[in-house]
Enzyme design. Structure first.
Site, mmCIF file in Angstrom:
data_model
loop_
_atom_site.group_PDB
_atom_site.id
_atom_site.type_symbol
_atom_site.label_atom_id
_atom_site.label_comp_id
_atom_site.label_asym_id
_atom_site.label_seq_id
_atom_site.Cartn_x
_atom_site.Cartn_y
_atom_site.Cartn_z
ATOM 1 N N ASN A 189 35.974 -6.295 47.435
ATOM 2 C CA ASN A 189 36.812 -4.989 47.444
ATOM 3 C C ASN A 189 37.427 -4.710 45.961
ATOM 4 O O ASN A 189 37.513 -3.729 45.525
ATOM 5 C CB ASN A 189 37.952 -5.034 48.505
ATOM 6 N N GLU A 227 39.716 -16.593 50.009
ATOM 7 C CA GLU A 227 38.813 -16.431 51.007
ATOM 8 C C GLU A 227 37.505 -17.404 50.865
ATOM 9 O O GLU A 227 36.819 -17.326 51.980
ATOM 10 C CB GLU A 227 38.582 -15.210 51.279
ATOM 11 N N ASN A 266 51.853 -11.146 48.617
ATOM 12 C CA ASN A 266 52.645 -10.015 49.231
ATOM 13 C C ASN A 266 53.759 -10.758 49.858
ATOM 14 O O ASN A 266 53.707 -11.957 49.671
ATOM 15 C CB ASN A 266 51.826 -9.324 50.505
ATOM 16 N N LEU A 304 54.806 -5.103 48.113
ATOM 17 C CA LEU A 304 55.649 -4.726 48.947
ATOM 18 C C LEU A 304 55.063 -3.550 50.124
ATOM 19 O O LEU A 304 55.956 -3.071 50.464
ATOM 20 C CB LEU A 304 56.963 -4.396 48.517
ATOM 21 N N ASP A 318 43.741 -5.417 48.009
ATOM 22 C CA ASP A 318 42.745 -5.609 47.142
ATOM 23 C C ASP A 318 42.287 -4.417 45.891
ATOM 24 O O ASP A 318 42.140 -4.917 44.806
ATOM 25 C CB ASP A 318 41.358 -5.672 47.962
HETATM 26 O O1 RIB Z 1 41.853 -7.454 52.418
HETATM 27 C C1 RIB Z 1 40.696 -6.761 53.220
HETATM 28 C C2 RIB Z 1 39.764 -7.757 53.595
HETATM 29 O O2 RIB Z 1 39.969 -8.877 54.137
HETATM 30 C C3 RIB Z 1 38.565 -7.020 54.372
HETATM 31 O O3 RIB Z 1 37.676 -6.287 53.763
HETATM 32 C C4 RIB Z 1 38.016 -8.039 55.174
HETATM 33 O O4 RIB Z 1 36.642 -8.395 54.713
HETATM 34 C C5 RIB Z 1 38.855 -9.415 54.884
HETATM 35 O O5 RIB Z 1 38.358 -10.192 54.033
#
Ligand code: RIB
Length: 293
Positions: A44, A142, A186, A223, A254
């Site tokens: 993203n 992630e 955040n 925020l 993102d």
């Molecule tokens: O931040 C949003 C994203 O978090 C989503 O697109 C999902 O894939 C998760 O990773």
């Protein structure tokens, strides 16, 4: 060659459904028919940056991993279409990352991420891609965290700027911040980092101030509908978010990160880059899905 943005992180396929409200533990609810959309925090961010760069070919690189399954191709489709360099995104013997996303009637989401291939990303992919002085490395939390910290260390050695989005909130240590230049968090992440680092302030803004001071960082606190708060070496800045009709907040953070990083590379100063990120993130909330094209 112009400086480039290297996004090192997750690529997912998002399975999205709408619910009247989020379920309680142990409760089953019906959702709308689900839709499959490209997502993943890294992907993203890379897409948002590529759009901010006006799709300049290969100015944005996505360094990540997908599985050798049916989800890999749709997960990468937007990145490919909008000029993101995928030559260092690898295919591994694990499933493509999947996110199960429920969106309630207020546009707020609840997400479960199944990382799969995202646990098989390696800092060496960044070396191979040629990260150099003046480039920006943008990361999230992630994927494989050990490799993300290694990537920060490599970027520091190379003289690249490291922007780290500490999302989702995870158990990290104070060592985490030693090779970061700009930390984007955040409110939930800020409080979690405050707890882990022993900062006892009551407001997220005060925690952000202390973090900036303690680790010598620029800290950007997002925020939501309230905008953004930035702590720089000697100054602070708070910007309000444009008012929009919220459809889905998924991926708004993102979008902020990707556009902010691209804006810095295009020569904008911090206030202008923050404003560009904020405008794009607000717009992202008006549409369904994490990748607005
Ligand atoms: O931040 C949003 C994203 O978090 C989503 O697109 C999902 O894939 C998760 O990773």
């Amino acid at each position: 060659m112009k400086n480039r943005l290297f996004v090192f992180g997750s690529i997912n396929l998002d399975l999205v459904t709408r619910v009247a409200r989020h379920p309680q533990p142990g409760e089953t609810l019906h959702g709308s028919n689900y839709i499959m959309l490209a997502g993943g925090k890294g992907a993203n961010q890379a897409l948002a940056a590529a759009l901010a760069f006006d799709q300049e070919p290969s100015r944005t690189l996505m360094i990540g991993a997908v599985g050798n399954d049916a989800f890999g191709t749709p997960a990468l489709a937007n990145l490919k279409k909008f000029g993101v360099d995928l030559s260092n995104t690898i295919e591994v013997g694990a499933g493509t990352g999947i996110a199960l996303i429920a969106i309630d009637k207020h546009g707020e989401n609840a997400i479960i991420v199944c990382p799969g291939a995202n646990d098989h990303i390696y800092a060496d992919q960044i070396k191979k891609a040629g990260l150099a002085k003046g480039d920006i490395l943008l990361t999230q939390q992630e994927g494989n965290l050990e490799e993300i910290w290694k990537a920060h260390s490599f970027a520091r050695q190379q003289g690249a700027t490291v922007i780290h989005n500490a999302a989702p909130a995870l158990e990290t240590t104070t060592d985490t911040y030693k090779n970061i230049d700009v930390l984007i968090i955040n409110e939930i992440e800020t409080r979690e980092i405050g707890r882990l680092t022993g900062i006892a302030e009551s407001s997220a803004e005060d925690i952000a101030r202390d973090l900036a001071d303690m680790f010598g960082l620029v800290v950007i606190l997002t925020l939501g509908s309230q905008g953004v708060f930035g702590v720089f070496r000697k100054t602070e800045l708070k910007l309000a978010a444009p008012t929009v009709e919220v459809v889905d907040t998924t991926g708004a953070g993102d979008t902020f990160c990707g556009v902010f990083a691209a804006s810095l590379l295009m020569g904008k100063d911090y206030p202008d880059a923050l404003q560009a990120g904020l405008n794009a993130a607000s717009l992202a909330c008006t549409r369904l899905g994490a990748q607005q094209t």
